[in-house]
Design an enzyme around this catalytic site. Structure first.
Site, PDB file in Angstrom:
ATOM      1  N   GLU A   1      -5.431  -4.688  10.456  1.00  0.00           N
ATOM      2  CA  GLU A   1      -4.389  -3.685  10.679  1.00  0.00           C
ATOM      3  C   GLU A   1      -4.670  -2.930  11.979  1.00  0.00           C
ATOM      4  O   GLU A   1      -5.457  -1.982  11.992  1.00  0.00           O
ATOM      5  CB  GLU A   1      -4.359  -2.676   9.521  1.00  0.00           C
ATOM      6  CG  GLU A   1      -4.041  -3.284   8.170  1.00  0.00           C
ATOM      7  CD  GLU A   1      -3.394  -2.268   7.237  1.00  0.00           C
ATOM      8  OE1 GLU A   1      -2.309  -2.564   6.733  1.00  0.00           O
ATOM      9  OE2 GLU A   1      -3.956  -1.180   7.037  1.00  0.00           O
TER      10      GLU A   1
ATOM     11  N   GLY B   1       2.961  -1.148   4.220  1.00  0.00           N
ATOM     12  CA  GLY B   1       3.077   0.279   3.927  1.00  0.00           C
ATOM     13  C   GLY B   1       4.518   0.643   3.622  1.00  0.00           C
ATOM     14  O   GLY B   1       5.025   0.412   2.529  1.00  0.00           O
ATOM     15  N   GLY B   2       5.196   1.188   4.613  1.00  0.00           N
ATOM     16  CA  GLY B   2       6.570   1.707   4.437  1.00  0.00           C
ATOM     17  C   GLY B   2       7.507   0.762   3.708  1.00  0.00           C
ATOM     18  O   GLY B   2       8.225   1.180   2.772  1.00  0.00           O
TER      19      GLY B   2
ATOM     20  N   GLU C   1      -6.554   4.946   7.738  1.00  0.00           N
ATOM     21  CA  GLU C   1      -6.267   6.368   7.448  1.00  0.00           C
ATOM     22  C   GLU C   1      -7.482   7.037   6.804  1.00  0.00           C
ATOM     23  O   GLU C   1      -7.734   8.217   7.022  1.00  0.00           O
ATOM     24  CB  GLU C   1      -5.012   6.472   6.562  1.00  0.00           C
ATOM     25  CG  GLU C   1      -3.757   6.215   7.389  1.00  0.00           C
ATOM     26  CD  GLU C   1      -2.611   5.573   6.632  1.00  0.00           C
ATOM     27  OE1 GLU C   1      -2.599   5.618   5.386  1.00  0.00           O
ATOM     28  OE2 GLU C   1      -1.718   5.021   7.301  1.00  0.00           O
TER      29      GLU C   1
ATOM     30  N   ASN D   1       0.887  -1.166   0.000  1.00  0.00           N
ATOM     31  CA  ASN D   1       0.000   0.000   0.000  1.00  0.00           C
ATOM     32  C   ASN D   1       0.921   1.211   0.000  1.00  0.00           C
ATOM     33  O   ASN D   1       1.522   1.540   1.016  1.00  0.00           O
ATOM     34  CB  ASN D   1      -0.901  -0.011   1.239  1.00  0.00           C
ATOM     35  CG  ASN D   1      -1.716   1.270   1.354  1.00  0.00           C
ATOM     36  OD1 ASN D   1      -1.734   2.093   0.442  1.00  0.00           O
ATOM     37  ND2 ASN D   1      -2.378   1.457   2.481  1.00  0.00           N
ATOM     38  N   TRP D   2       1.038   1.819  -1.176  1.00  0.00           N
ATOM     39  CA  TRP D   2       2.007   2.921  -1.320  1.00  0.00           C
ATOM     40  C   TRP D   2       1.525   4.206  -0.653  1.00  0.00           C
ATOM     41  O   TRP D   2       2.284   5.144  -0.512  1.00  0.00           O
ATOM     42  CB  TRP D   2       2.274   3.177  -2.801  1.00  0.00           C
ATOM     43  CG  TRP D   2       3.069   2.109  -3.490  1.00  0.00           C
ATOM     44  CD1 TRP D   2       3.399   0.866  -3.015  1.00  0.00           C
ATOM     45  CD2 TRP D   2       3.670   2.204  -4.796  1.00  0.00           C
ATOM     46  NE1 TRP D   2       4.153   0.181  -3.946  1.00  0.00           N
ATOM     47  CE2 TRP D   2       4.328   0.985  -5.042  1.00  0.00           C
ATOM     48  CE3 TRP D   2       3.691   3.192  -5.781  1.00  0.00           C
ATOM     49  CZ2 TRP D   2       5.019   0.737  -6.243  1.00  0.00           C
ATOM     50  CZ3 TRP D   2       4.378   2.955  -6.965  1.00  0.00           C
ATOM     51  CH2 TRP D   2       5.040   1.731  -7.191  1.00  0.00           C
ATOM     52  N   LYS D   3       0.234   4.268  -0.306  1.00  0.00           N
ATOM     53  CA  LYS D   3      -0.337   5.485   0.294  1.00  0.00           C
ATOM     54  C   LYS D   3      -0.078   6.683  -0.624  1.00  0.00           C
ATOM     55  O   LYS D   3      -0.122   6.528  -1.826  1.00  0.00           O
ATOM     56  CB  LYS D   3       0.206   5.663   1.721  1.00  0.00           C
ATOM     57  CG  LYS D   3       0.020   4.378   2.546  1.00  0.00           C
ATOM     58  CD  LYS D   3       0.281   4.534   4.006  1.00  0.00           C
ATOM     59  CE  LYS D   3       0.034   3.199   4.698  1.00  0.00           C
ATOM     60  NZ  LYS D   3       0.143   3.254   6.141  1.00  0.00           N
TER      61      LYS D   3
ATOM     62  N   HIS E   1      -9.368   1.516   4.761  1.00  0.00           N
ATOM     63  CA  HIS E   1      -8.087   1.683   5.461  1.00  0.00           C
ATOM     64  C   HIS E   1      -8.278   2.630   6.648  1.00  0.00           C
ATOM     65  O   HIS E   1      -9.038   3.585   6.574  1.00  0.00           O
ATOM     66  CB  HIS E   1      -7.024   2.233   4.501  1.00  0.00           C
ATOM     67  CG  HIS E   1      -5.651   2.126   5.093  1.00  0.00           C
ATOM     68  ND1 HIS E   1      -5.162   3.067   5.965  1.00  0.00           N
ATOM     69  CD2 HIS E   1      -4.696   1.182   4.970  1.00  0.00           C
ATOM     70  CE1 HIS E   1      -3.948   2.698   6.352  1.00  0.00           C
ATOM     71  NE2 HIS E   1      -3.641   1.558   5.767  1.00  0.00           N
TER      72      HIS E   1
ATOM     73  N   SER F   1       3.451  -2.124  10.253  1.00  0.00           N
ATOM     74  CA  SER F   1       4.897  -2.234  10.475  1.00  0.00           C
ATOM     75  C   SER F   1       5.449  -3.627  10.161  1.00  0.00           C
ATOM     76  O   SER F   1       6.413  -4.067  10.780  1.00  0.00           O
ATOM     77  CB  SER F   1       5.282  -1.813  11.899  1.00  0.00           C
ATOM     78  OG  SER F   1       4.903  -0.466  12.132  1.00  0.00           O
TER      79      SER F   1
ATOM     80  N   GLY G   1       2.669   2.413  10.730  1.00  0.00           N
ATOM     81  CA  GLY G   1       3.641   3.488  10.574  1.00  0.00           C
ATOM     82  C   GLY G   1       4.355   3.867  11.859  1.00  0.00           C
ATOM     83  O   GLY G   1       5.035   4.883  11.931  1.00  0.00           O
TER      84      GLY G   1
HETATM   85  P1  13P Z   1       3.158   0.394   7.621  1.00  0.00           P
HETATM   86  O1  13P Z   1       3.642  -0.914   7.055  1.00  0.00           O
HETATM   87  O2  13P Z   1       3.926   1.580   7.121  1.00  0.00           O
HETATM   88  O3  13P Z   1       3.043   0.344   9.113  1.00  0.00           O
HETATM   89  O4  13P Z   1       1.679   0.606   7.058  1.00  0.00           O
HETATM   90  C1  13P Z   1       0.775  -0.430   7.147  1.00  0.00           C
HETATM   91  C2  13P Z   1      -0.428  -0.065   6.382  1.00  0.00           C
HETATM   92  O5  13P Z   1      -1.166   0.839   6.744  1.00  0.00           O
HETATM   93  C3  13P Z   1      -0.716  -0.800   5.146  1.00  0.00           C
HETATM   94  O6  13P Z   1      -1.992  -0.520   4.687  1.00  0.00           O
END
Ligand code: 13P
Length: 255
Positions: A170, A237-238, A100, A13-15, A98, A216, A176
């Site tokens: 999640e 994510g990251g 966010e 998930n590149w956000k 998600h 994470s 994050g």
């Molecule tokens: P991180 O891997 O950066 O914690 O993000 C997880 C995420 O929100 C994937 O959708």
């Protein structure tokens, strides 16, 4: 073991990251590293990168997803993108619900359900996100929260349609933050979500459902998380923005 029968899926998930040239470069780096993957590999990218990603992944084993879609087919919804628009492009997956979106953009269980419905109607596969806040975990209501989010999101979804859905657990406190749920915590909640799905659709459908963990997950902790019975992949994510790290997680899921 039922885990062996389920498809593991690692999705990035590149956000809100990467311009088009950066997206192309990252996919070109990822492609050779994951070409022998024995699991599903998906990159969910910003809308502006979808065409670039579809072009760059052509002929490879990498699938492309969007990070959200609107519930209406079309209409006066300035700034929004419909599921049909994504499907027409050739996009296969869409992330819905998600945390966010829930935290910053007023997403509710009801709108998550409407978006899931629209995505399925358009023929998209859904990565449905659920997860508790830190204070909810501390209050001991993780199962209530995840159970409710799962049940409402799946309202009106048939047993057959469930096969087009992946659920991603999640925990919001792990996103994050570098604070991963322990493998045991992830397994416990994923197993609980599977029991909720079993209550709705029966044991067979629940056993066939891919349930990811996200929060994470990285090159170092992926193997342990993915070794658990109920952890069928990851939403990353990251670490999905670094080709090498992402490919290590894909390799861990391929074992
Ligand atoms: P991180 O891997 O950066 O914690 O993000 C997880 C995420 O929100 C994937 O959708």
């Amino acid at each position: 073991m039922n885990k062996a029968k389920r498809q593991a899926v690692i999705a990035g998930n590149w956000k809100m990251n990467k311009t088009r040239p950066e997206a192309k470069a990252l996919i070109e780096q990822i492609k050779p590293l994951v070409k022998d993957a024995d699991c599903g590999v998906v990159v969910c990218v910003p809308y502006t990168n979808l065409e670039t990603a579809l072009e760059a992944t052509k002929g490879s084993n990498i699938k492309v997803g969007a990070e959200n879609c609107h519930w209406a087919k079309s209409g006066a919804f300035t700034g929004e993108i419909s599921a049909d628009m994504l499907a027409e492009m050739g996009v296969e997956y869409v992330v819905i619900g998600h945390s966010e979106r829930r935290q910053y953009f007023g997403e509710t269980d009801k709108t998550v359900n409407q978006r899931v419905r629209a995505a399925l109607d358009a023929g998209l596969k859904v990565i449905l996100c659920v997860g508790e806040l830190l204070e909810q975990r501390e209050q001991g209501i993780t199962e209530e929260v995840c159970g409710m989010q799962t049940k409402v999101a799946l309202c009106g979804v048939s047993k057959e349609e469930l096969s087009h859905i992946i659920i991603a657990y999640e925990p919001v406190w792990a996103i994050g933050t570098g604070k991963t749920a322990t493998a045991e915590q992830a397994d416990e909640v994923n197993g609980f979500i599977r029991s909720v799905v079993a209550g709705l659709y029966g044991e067979d459908a629940a056993q066939a459902l891919t349930i990811q963990y996200g929060g994470s997950m990285n090159a170092k902790n992926a193997e342990e998380l993915l070794s658990k019975e109920h952890v069928d992949g990851g939403l990353i994510g990251g670490a999905s923005l670094k080709a090498e790290d992402f490919s290590i997680i894909v390799k861990a899921a391929s074992k």
